[in-house]
Design a protein around this motif. Sequence first.
Motif, PDB file in Angstrom:
ATOM      1  N   ILE A   1       0.835  -1.414  -0.054  1.00  0.00           N
ATOM      2  CA  ILE A   1      -0.166   0.025  -0.014  1.00  0.00           C
ATOM      3  C   ILE A   1       0.995   1.162   0.120  1.00  0.00           C
ATOM      4  CG2 ILE A   1      -0.341   0.296   2.287  1.00  0.00           C
ATOM      5  CD1 ILE A   1      -3.187   0.830   1.962  1.00  0.00           C
ATOM      6  N   VAL A   2       1.934   1.173   0.638  1.00  0.00           N
ATOM      7  CA  VAL A   2       2.941   2.412   0.621  1.00  0.00           C
ATOM      8  C   VAL A   2       3.501   2.600  -0.696  1.00  0.00           C
ATOM      9  CG1 VAL A   2       5.227   3.307   1.853  1.00  0.00           C
ATOM     10  CG2 VAL A   2       3.335   2.454   3.175  1.00  0.00           C
ATOM     11  N   ASN A   3       3.971   1.533  -1.247  1.00  0.00           N
ATOM     12  CA  ASN A   3       4.359   1.516  -2.693  1.00  0.00           C
ATOM     13  C   ASN A   3       3.283   2.207  -3.722  1.00  0.00           C
ATOM     14  OD1 ASN A   3       7.191   0.346  -2.077  1.00  0.00           O
ATOM     15  ND2 ASN A   3       6.456  -1.652  -2.461  1.00  0.00           N
ATOM     16  N   ALA A   4       2.184   1.699  -3.387  1.00  0.00           N
ATOM     17  CA  ALA A   4       1.263   2.463  -4.381  1.00  0.00           C
ATOM     18  C   ALA A   4       0.956   3.875  -4.179  1.00  0.00           C
ATOM     19  CB  ALA A   4      -0.088   1.456  -4.049  1.00  0.00           C
ATOM     20  N   LEU A   5       0.901   4.280  -2.752  1.00  0.00           N
ATOM     21  CA  LEU A   5       0.784   5.727  -2.344  1.00  0.00           C
ATOM     22  C   LEU A   5       2.173   6.485  -3.000  1.00  0.00           C
ATOM     23  CD1 LEU A   5      -0.371   5.663   1.385  1.00  0.00           C
ATOM     24  CD2 LEU A   5      -1.555   6.396  -0.763  1.00  0.00           C
ATOM     25  N   ARG A   6       3.156   5.882  -3.169  1.00  0.00           N
ATOM     26  CA  ARG A   6       4.511   6.549  -3.736  1.00  0.00           C
ATOM     27  C   ARG A   6       4.164   6.746  -5.212  1.00  0.00           C
ATOM     28  NH1 ARG A   6       9.438   3.283  -1.367  1.00  0.00           N
ATOM     29  NH2 ARG A   6      10.580   5.022  -2.309  1.00  0.00           N
ATOM     30  N   GLU A   7       3.626   5.766  -5.864  1.00  0.00           N
ATOM     31  CA  GLU A   7       3.099   5.871  -7.430  1.00  0.00           C
ATOM     32  C   GLU A   7       1.968   6.959  -7.366  1.00  0.00           C
ATOM     33  OE1 GLU A   7       2.134   2.288  -9.495  1.00  0.00           O
ATOM     34  OE2 GLU A   7       3.359   1.238  -8.421  1.00  0.00           O
ATOM     35  N   ALA A   8       1.095   6.923  -6.522  1.00  0.00           N
ATOM     36  CA  ALA A   8       0.032   7.958  -6.569  1.00  0.00           C
ATOM     37  C   ALA A   8       0.721   9.293  -6.481  1.00  0.00           C
ATOM     38  CB  ALA A   8      -0.851   7.641  -5.593  1.00  0.00           C
ATOM     39  N   PHE A   9       1.636   9.468  -5.464  1.00  0.00           N
ATOM     40  CA  PHE A   9       2.217  10.616  -5.455  1.00  0.00           C
ATOM     41  C   PHE A   9       2.812  11.153  -6.707  1.00  0.00           C
ATOM     42  CE2 PHE A   9       5.978  13.461  -4.540  1.00  0.00           C
ATOM     43  CZ  PHE A   9       5.445  14.317  -3.515  1.00  0.00           C
ATOM     44  N   ASP A  10       3.444  10.378  -7.297  1.00  0.00           N
ATOM     45  CA  ASP A  10       4.325  10.617  -8.553  1.00  0.00           C
ATOM     46  C   ASP A  10       3.288  11.383  -9.581  1.00  0.00           C
ATOM     47  OD1 ASP A  10       6.815  10.125  -7.594  1.00  0.00           O
ATOM     48  OD2 ASP A  10       6.804   8.172  -8.332  1.00  0.00           O
ATOM     49  N   ALA A  11       1.937  10.685  -9.422  1.00  0.00           N
ATOM     50  CA  ALA A  11       1.024  11.168 -10.609  1.00  0.00           C
ATOM     51  C   ALA A  11       0.296  12.267 -10.090  1.00  0.00           C
ATOM     52  CB  ALA A  11      -0.138   9.844 -10.802  1.00  0.00           C
ATOM     53  N   LEU A  12      -0.055  12.460  -8.945  1.00  0.00           N
ATOM     54  CA  LEU A  12      -0.948  13.507  -8.602  1.00  0.00           C
ATOM     55  C   LEU A  12      -0.252  14.844  -7.693  1.00  0.00           C
ATOM     56  CD1 LEU A  12      -3.382  11.198  -6.607  1.00  0.00           C
ATOM     57  CD2 LEU A  12      -3.684  12.078  -9.114  1.00  0.00           C
ATOM     58  N   ALA A  13       1.220  14.787  -7.365  1.00  0.00           N
ATOM     59  CA  ALA A  13       1.705  15.787  -6.732  1.00  0.00           C
ATOM     60  C   ALA A  13       1.509  17.029  -7.253  1.00  0.00           C
ATOM     61  CB  ALA A  13       2.939  15.508  -6.398  1.00  0.00           C
ATOM     62  N   VAL A  14       1.301  18.179  -6.587  1.00  0.00           N
ATOM     63  CA  VAL A  14       1.237  19.575  -6.993  1.00  0.00           C
ATOM     64  C   VAL A  14       2.144  20.462  -5.990  1.00  0.00           C
ATOM     65  CG1 VAL A  14       0.115  21.814  -7.463  1.00  0.00           C
ATOM     66  CG2 VAL A  14      -0.946  19.254  -8.126  1.00  0.00           C
ATOM     67  N   ASP A  15       3.277  21.169  -6.427  1.00  0.00           N
ATOM     68  CA  ASP A  15       3.884  21.704  -5.444  1.00  0.00           C
ATOM     69  C   ASP A  15       4.459  20.832  -4.567  1.00  0.00           C
ATOM     70  OD1 ASP A  15       3.443  23.958  -7.051  1.00  0.00           O
ATOM     71  OD2 ASP A  15       1.736  24.827  -5.942  1.00  0.00           O
ATOM     72  N   GLY A  16       4.970  19.728  -4.720  1.00  0.00           N
ATOM     73  CA  GLY A  16       5.681  18.785  -3.891  1.00  0.00           C
ATOM     74  C   GLY A  16       4.715  18.113  -2.947  1.00  0.00           C
ATOM     75  N   TRP A  17       3.354  18.336  -2.989  1.00  0.00           N
ATOM     76  CA  TRP A  17       2.462  17.593  -2.080  1.00  0.00           C
ATOM     77  C   TRP A  17       1.413  16.771  -2.780  1.00  0.00           C
ATOM     78  CZ3 TRP A  17       3.538  17.036   3.115  1.00  0.00           C
ATOM     79  CH2 TRP A  17       4.687  17.847   3.858  1.00  0.00           C
ATOM     80  N   ALA A  18       0.767  15.946  -2.141  1.00  0.00           N
ATOM     81  CA  ALA A  18      -0.282  15.121  -2.776  1.00  0.00           C
ATOM     82  C   ALA A  18      -1.426  15.140  -1.938  1.00  0.00           C
ATOM     83  CB  ALA A  18      -0.004  13.937  -3.512  1.00  0.00           C
ATOM     84  N   SER A  19      -2.604  15.286  -2.460  1.00  0.00           N
ATOM     85  CA  SER A  19      -3.719  15.078  -1.438  1.00  0.00           C
ATOM     86  C   SER A  19      -3.875  13.555  -0.924  1.00  0.00           C
ATOM     87  CB  SER A  19      -5.177  15.403  -1.945  1.00  0.00           C
ATOM     88  OG  SER A  19      -6.258  14.937  -1.322  1.00  0.00           O
ATOM     89  N   VAL A  20      -4.014  13.403   0.211  1.00  0.00           N
ATOM     90  CA  VAL A  20      -4.104  12.085   0.902  1.00  0.00           C
ATOM     91  C   VAL A  20      -5.554  11.529   0.397  1.00  0.00           C
ATOM     92  CG1 VAL A  20      -4.661  10.543   2.758  1.00  0.00           C
ATOM     93  CG2 VAL A  20      -2.963  12.311   2.931  1.00  0.00           C
ATOM     94  N   ALA A  21      -6.680  12.015   0.345  1.00  0.00           N
ATOM     95  CA  ALA A  21      -7.917  11.600  -0.007  1.00  0.00           C
ATOM     96  C   ALA A  21      -7.660  11.066  -1.455  1.00  0.00           C
ATOM     97  CB  ALA A  21      -8.985  12.667   0.323  1.00  0.00           C
TER      98      ALA A  21
END
Length: 289
Positions: free
Chosen positions: A211-231
Amino acid sequence: MTMSNDDELRTLQRDVQRLLGRCMLRLQQVERLIKAMVVDHKLSGPMNSLEQARSTQIDGTALKTLGTLVGELLGSYFVAGEIDPNEGTETNSPENVNWFAMQIKLGLPAAEFVRVESELKELVRLRNTLVHHFIDQHDIASSDGCRGAQETLITAYAHIDQHLGQLREWAVTLVKTRQAMSEALQSDEVIDLVVNGISRDGNVNCDASGIVNALREAFDALAVDGWASVAEAGRWVAKRYPEELPAKYECASWRQVVHETHILELRYFEMDGRRTACYREKERPAKSP
Protein backbone atom coordinates in the motif's frame (compact mmCIF):
# COMPACT_ATOMS: atom_id res chain seq x y z
CA MET A 1 53.88 -40.06 -55.53
CA THR A 2 53.76 -36.29 -54.92
CA MET A 3 50.07 -36.13 -55.83
CA SER A 4 49.30 -39.03 -53.49
CA ASN A 5 51.11 -37.36 -50.61
CA ASP A 6 49.34 -34.09 -51.28
CA ASP A 7 45.94 -35.84 -51.28
CA GLU A 8 46.75 -37.55 -48.00
CA LEU A 9 47.81 -34.25 -46.42
CA ARG A 10 44.66 -32.49 -47.56
CA THR A 11 42.54 -35.33 -46.16
CA LEU A 12 44.39 -35.15 -42.85
CA GLN A 13 44.00 -31.35 -42.73
CA ARG A 14 40.26 -31.58 -43.36
CA ASP A 15 39.95 -34.09 -40.54
CA VAL A 16 41.91 -31.81 -38.20
CA GLN A 17 39.55 -28.98 -39.12
CA ARG A 18 36.56 -31.24 -38.43
CA LEU A 19 37.90 -32.31 -35.06
CA LEU A 20 38.79 -28.75 -34.09
CA GLY A 21 35.33 -27.54 -35.10
CA ARG A 22 33.77 -30.30 -33.03
CA CYS A 23 35.74 -29.15 -29.98
CA MET A 24 34.73 -25.51 -30.56
CA LEU A 25 31.04 -26.42 -30.75
CA ARG A 26 31.34 -28.40 -27.52
CA LEU A 27 33.09 -25.48 -25.84
CA GLN A 28 30.30 -23.15 -26.94
CA GLN A 29 27.82 -25.49 -25.24
CA VAL A 30 29.95 -25.33 -22.09
CA GLU A 31 30.06 -21.53 -22.17
CA ARG A 32 26.31 -21.21 -22.71
CA LEU A 33 25.62 -23.53 -19.78
CA ILE A 34 28.02 -21.71 -17.46
CA LYS A 35 26.50 -18.34 -18.43
CA ALA A 36 23.06 -19.67 -17.54
CA MET A 37 24.36 -20.89 -14.17
CA VAL A 38 25.96 -17.51 -13.45
CA VAL A 39 22.68 -15.75 -14.19
CA ASP A 40 20.32 -18.19 -12.50
CA HIS A 41 22.09 -18.80 -9.19
CA LYS A 42 21.84 -15.22 -8.00
CA LEU A 43 19.33 -12.39 -8.43
CA SER A 44 18.53 -9.14 -6.69
CA GLY A 45 16.51 -6.06 -7.50
CA PRO A 46 13.29 -4.16 -6.82
CA MET A 47 10.29 -6.46 -6.54
CA ASN A 48 8.49 -4.72 -9.39
CA SER A 49 11.34 -5.06 -11.91
CA LEU A 50 12.99 -8.43 -11.31
CA GLU A 51 12.64 -9.44 -14.96
CA GLN A 52 14.53 -6.31 -15.95
CA ALA A 53 17.21 -7.11 -13.35
CA ARG A 54 17.56 -10.61 -14.79
CA SER A 55 17.78 -9.26 -18.34
CA THR A 56 20.55 -6.94 -17.21
CA GLN A 57 22.44 -9.91 -15.75
CA ILE A 58 22.06 -11.84 -19.01
CA ASP A 59 23.39 -8.88 -20.99
CA GLY A 60 26.26 -8.58 -18.53
CA THR A 61 27.47 -12.13 -19.20
CA ALA A 62 27.34 -11.83 -23.00
CA LEU A 63 30.92 -10.65 -23.52
CA LYS A 64 32.58 -12.28 -20.50
CA THR A 65 35.29 -14.83 -21.08
CA LEU A 66 35.03 -18.41 -19.89
CA GLY A 67 37.69 -17.71 -17.28
CA THR A 68 35.73 -14.77 -15.86
CA LEU A 69 32.51 -16.80 -15.76
CA VAL A 70 34.20 -19.69 -13.95
CA GLY A 71 35.68 -17.21 -11.48
CA GLU A 72 32.17 -15.88 -10.76
CA LEU A 73 30.84 -19.36 -10.01
CA LEU A 74 33.69 -20.36 -7.69
CA GLY A 75 32.98 -19.04 -4.22
CA SER A 76 29.53 -17.83 -5.25
CA TYR A 77 27.67 -20.93 -6.45
CA PHE A 78 30.35 -23.49 -5.65
CA VAL A 79 31.44 -22.95 -2.05
CA ALA A 80 33.66 -24.92 0.28
CA GLY A 81 32.16 -26.36 3.46
CA GLU A 82 28.66 -26.35 4.85
CA ILE A 83 26.32 -23.47 4.06
CA ASP A 84 25.00 -21.46 6.98
CA PRO A 85 21.21 -21.18 6.44
CA ASN A 86 21.22 -17.96 8.46
CA GLU A 87 23.83 -16.30 6.29
CA GLY A 88 22.29 -13.37 4.44
CA THR A 89 22.85 -12.41 0.84
CA GLU A 90 24.82 -9.18 0.57
CA THR A 91 23.03 -6.51 -1.45
CA ASN A 92 23.35 -2.80 -2.08
CA SER A 93 19.63 -2.19 -1.92
CA PRO A 94 18.41 1.40 -1.73
CA GLU A 95 16.44 2.51 1.29
CA ASN A 96 12.64 2.27 1.36
CA VAL A 97 12.38 0.02 -1.69
CA ASN A 98 10.71 -3.39 -1.73
CA TRP A 99 13.85 -5.35 -2.58
CA PHE A 100 14.28 -9.03 -3.41
CA ALA A 101 17.58 -10.89 -3.17
CA MET A 102 18.35 -14.57 -3.50
CA GLN A 103 21.48 -16.65 -3.97
CA ILE A 104 21.73 -20.41 -4.44
CA LYS A 105 24.91 -22.10 -3.29
CA LEU A 106 26.24 -25.63 -3.72
CA GLY A 107 28.20 -26.53 -0.61
CA LEU A 108 31.05 -28.97 -1.26
CA PRO A 109 33.49 -30.67 1.13
CA ALA A 110 36.84 -28.88 1.08
CA ALA A 111 38.60 -31.58 -0.94
CA GLU A 112 35.72 -31.74 -3.43
CA PHE A 113 35.77 -27.96 -3.85
CA VAL A 114 39.50 -28.06 -4.62
CA ARG A 115 38.85 -30.77 -7.23
CA VAL A 116 36.01 -28.82 -8.87
CA GLU A 117 38.09 -25.64 -8.88
CA SER A 118 41.01 -27.45 -10.48
CA GLU A 119 38.86 -29.11 -13.16
CA LEU A 120 37.09 -25.88 -14.10
CA LYS A 121 40.40 -24.03 -14.39
CA GLU A 122 41.77 -26.91 -16.45
CA LEU A 123 38.78 -26.50 -18.78
CA VAL A 124 39.56 -22.80 -19.17
CA ARG A 125 43.21 -23.58 -19.98
CA LEU A 126 42.14 -26.20 -22.52
CA ARG A 127 39.79 -23.75 -24.19
CA ASN A 128 42.47 -21.04 -24.37
CA THR A 129 45.02 -23.50 -25.77
CA LEU A 130 42.68 -24.61 -28.54
CA VAL A 131 41.60 -21.09 -29.43
CA HIS A 132 44.92 -19.25 -29.17
CA HIS A 133 47.81 -21.73 -29.40
CA PHE A 134 46.70 -24.77 -31.40
CA ILE A 135 48.37 -23.74 -34.67
CA ASP A 136 51.57 -22.85 -32.83
CA GLN A 137 51.72 -26.29 -31.23
CA HIS A 138 50.87 -28.40 -34.30
CA ASP A 139 52.39 -28.25 -37.75
CA ILE A 140 49.34 -28.97 -39.85
CA ALA A 141 51.38 -28.38 -43.01
CA SER A 142 52.83 -31.88 -42.53
CA SER A 143 51.19 -35.28 -42.33
CA ASP A 144 52.92 -36.14 -39.05
CA GLY A 145 51.87 -32.80 -37.58
CA CYS A 146 48.27 -33.45 -38.61
CA ARG A 147 48.30 -36.90 -37.02
CA GLY A 148 49.58 -35.42 -33.77
CA ALA A 149 46.89 -32.75 -33.97
CA GLN A 150 44.23 -35.44 -34.48
CA GLU A 151 45.28 -37.28 -31.34
CA THR A 152 45.33 -34.03 -29.34
CA LEU A 153 41.86 -33.03 -30.53
CA ILE A 154 40.32 -36.45 -29.87
CA THR A 155 41.67 -36.33 -26.30
CA ALA A 156 40.57 -32.70 -25.88
CA TYR A 157 37.04 -33.48 -27.04
CA ALA A 158 36.77 -36.32 -24.53
CA HIS A 159 37.83 -33.97 -21.72
CA ILE A 160 35.43 -31.22 -22.81
CA ASP A 161 32.58 -33.70 -23.11
CA GLN A 162 33.32 -35.03 -19.61
CA HIS A 163 33.27 -31.49 -18.19
CA LEU A 164 30.01 -30.75 -20.01
CA GLY A 165 28.38 -33.82 -18.50
CA GLN A 166 29.36 -32.74 -14.99
CA LEU A 167 28.15 -29.19 -15.64
CA ARG A 168 24.80 -30.52 -16.80
CA GLU A 169 24.40 -32.42 -13.53
CA TRP A 170 25.14 -29.24 -11.55
CA ALA A 171 22.78 -27.26 -13.76
CA VAL A 172 19.96 -29.77 -13.13
CA THR A 173 20.54 -29.38 -9.38
CA LEU A 174 20.35 -25.60 -9.78
CA VAL A 175 17.13 -25.78 -11.81
CA LYS A 176 15.46 -28.06 -9.28
CA THR A 177 16.47 -25.73 -6.44
CA ARG A 178 15.07 -22.73 -8.31
CA GLN A 179 11.82 -24.58 -8.94
CA ALA A 180 11.46 -25.45 -5.26
CA MET A 181 12.22 -21.84 -4.33
CA SER A 182 9.68 -20.56 -6.85
CA GLU A 183 6.97 -22.79 -5.39
CA ALA A 184 7.78 -21.59 -1.87
CA LEU A 185 7.73 -17.94 -2.94
CA GLN A 186 4.22 -18.35 -4.36
CA SER A 187 2.76 -19.30 -0.98
CA ASP A 188 0.29 -16.84 0.56
CA GLU A 189 2.52 -16.30 3.60
CA VAL A 190 5.56 -15.35 1.52
CA ILE A 191 3.53 -13.08 -0.75
CA ASP A 192 2.09 -11.29 2.29
CA LEU A 193 5.57 -10.86 3.78
CA VAL A 194 7.48 -9.86 0.65
CA VAL A 195 4.83 -7.91 -1.26
CA ASN A 196 2.61 -6.60 1.52
CA GLY A 197 5.03 -6.44 4.46
CA ILE A 198 2.71 -8.59 6.62
CA SER A 199 4.52 -11.24 8.67
CA ARG A 200 3.08 -14.55 9.82
CA ASP A 201 2.27 -13.16 13.29
CA GLY A 202 0.26 -10.33 11.74
CA ASN A 203 2.80 -7.57 12.33
CA VAL A 204 3.02 -5.08 9.47
CA ASN A 205 6.15 -3.43 8.14
CA CYS A 206 4.45 -0.36 6.70
CA ASP A 207 7.53 0.94 4.92
CA ALA A 208 7.83 -2.28 2.87
CA SER A 209 4.11 -2.74 2.28
CA GLY A 210 2.34 -2.82 -1.03
CA ILE A 211 0.00 0.00 0.00
CA VAL A 212 2.89 2.38 0.69
CA ASN A 213 4.47 1.57 -2.66
CA ALA A 214 1.10 2.31 -4.26
CA LEU A 215 0.92 5.65 -2.40
CA ARG A 216 4.36 6.54 -3.71
CA GLU A 217 3.14 5.85 -7.25
CA ALA A 218 0.05 7.96 -6.58
CA PHE A 219 2.25 10.81 -5.35
CA ASP A 220 4.24 10.77 -8.61
CA ALA A 221 0.97 11.01 -10.54
CA LEU A 222 -0.87 13.58 -8.41
CA ALA A 223 1.62 15.82 -6.62
CA VAL A 224 1.30 19.58 -7.02
CA ASP A 225 4.02 21.82 -5.60
CA GLY A 226 5.57 18.85 -3.86
CA TRP A 227 2.46 17.58 -2.04
CA ALA A 228 -0.42 15.23 -2.87
CA SER A 229 -3.88 15.03 -1.32
CA VAL A 230 -4.27 11.93 0.85
CA ALA A 231 -7.93 11.51 -0.09
CA GLU A 232 -7.24 11.89 -3.80
CA ALA A 233 -4.33 9.46 -3.58
CA GLY A 234 -6.56 6.96 -1.79
CA ARG A 235 -9.06 7.07 -4.63
CA TRP A 236 -6.21 6.73 -7.16
CA VAL A 237 -4.84 3.63 -5.41
CA ALA A 238 -8.27 2.04 -4.86
CA LYS A 239 -8.98 2.29 -8.58
CA ARG A 240 -5.69 0.77 -9.71
CA TYR A 241 -4.86 -1.53 -6.80
CA PRO A 242 -8.22 -2.50 -5.26
CA GLU A 243 -6.51 -5.13 -3.09
CA GLU A 244 -4.40 -2.44 -1.38
CA LEU A 245 -6.81 -0.87 1.10
CA PRO A 246 -6.17 0.47 4.64
CA ALA A 247 -8.24 -2.27 6.32
CA LYS A 248 -5.87 -4.90 4.97
CA TYR A 249 -3.15 -3.35 7.12
CA GLU A 250 -5.39 -2.80 10.14
CA CYS A 251 -5.68 0.93 9.45
CA ALA A 252 -8.95 2.84 9.66
CA SER A 253 -8.14 5.42 6.98
CA TRP A 254 -5.64 6.52 4.37
CA ARG A 255 -4.41 9.19 6.76
CA GLN A 256 -3.56 6.51 9.30
CA VAL A 257 -1.58 4.62 6.66
CA VAL A 258 0.47 7.72 5.95
CA HIS A 259 0.87 8.42 9.65
CA GLU A 260 2.04 4.86 10.46
CA THR A 261 4.81 4.72 7.90
CA HIS A 262 8.21 6.26 8.60
CA ILE A 263 8.93 7.30 5.04
CA LEU A 264 5.89 9.50 4.36
CA GLU A 265 5.21 12.92 5.87
CA LEU A 266 1.66 14.07 6.67
CA ARG A 267 0.73 17.77 6.70
CA TYR A 268 -2.51 19.75 6.57
CA PHE A 269 -3.16 22.67 4.21
CA GLU A 270 -6.09 25.01 3.61
CA MET A 271 -7.50 24.22 0.18
CA ASP A 272 -10.66 25.86 -1.08
CA GLY A 273 -11.47 26.84 2.47
CA ARG A 274 -11.12 23.30 3.77
CA ARG A 275 -8.44 21.67 5.90
CA THR A 276 -6.91 19.03 3.63
CA ALA A 277 -4.49 16.22 4.55
CA CYS A 278 -1.54 15.97 2.18
CA TYR A 279 1.59 13.87 2.10
CA ARG A 280 4.98 13.52 0.53
CA GLU A 281 8.01 11.28 0.93
CA LYS A 282 10.29 12.41 3.72
CA GLU A 283 13.63 13.83 2.74
CA ARG A 284 16.48 11.48 3.53
CA PRO A 285 19.27 12.85 5.69
CA ALA A 286 22.44 13.54 3.80
CA LYS A 287 25.11 10.89 4.29
CA SER A 288 28.33 12.06 5.86
CA PRO A 289 31.34 11.76 3.57
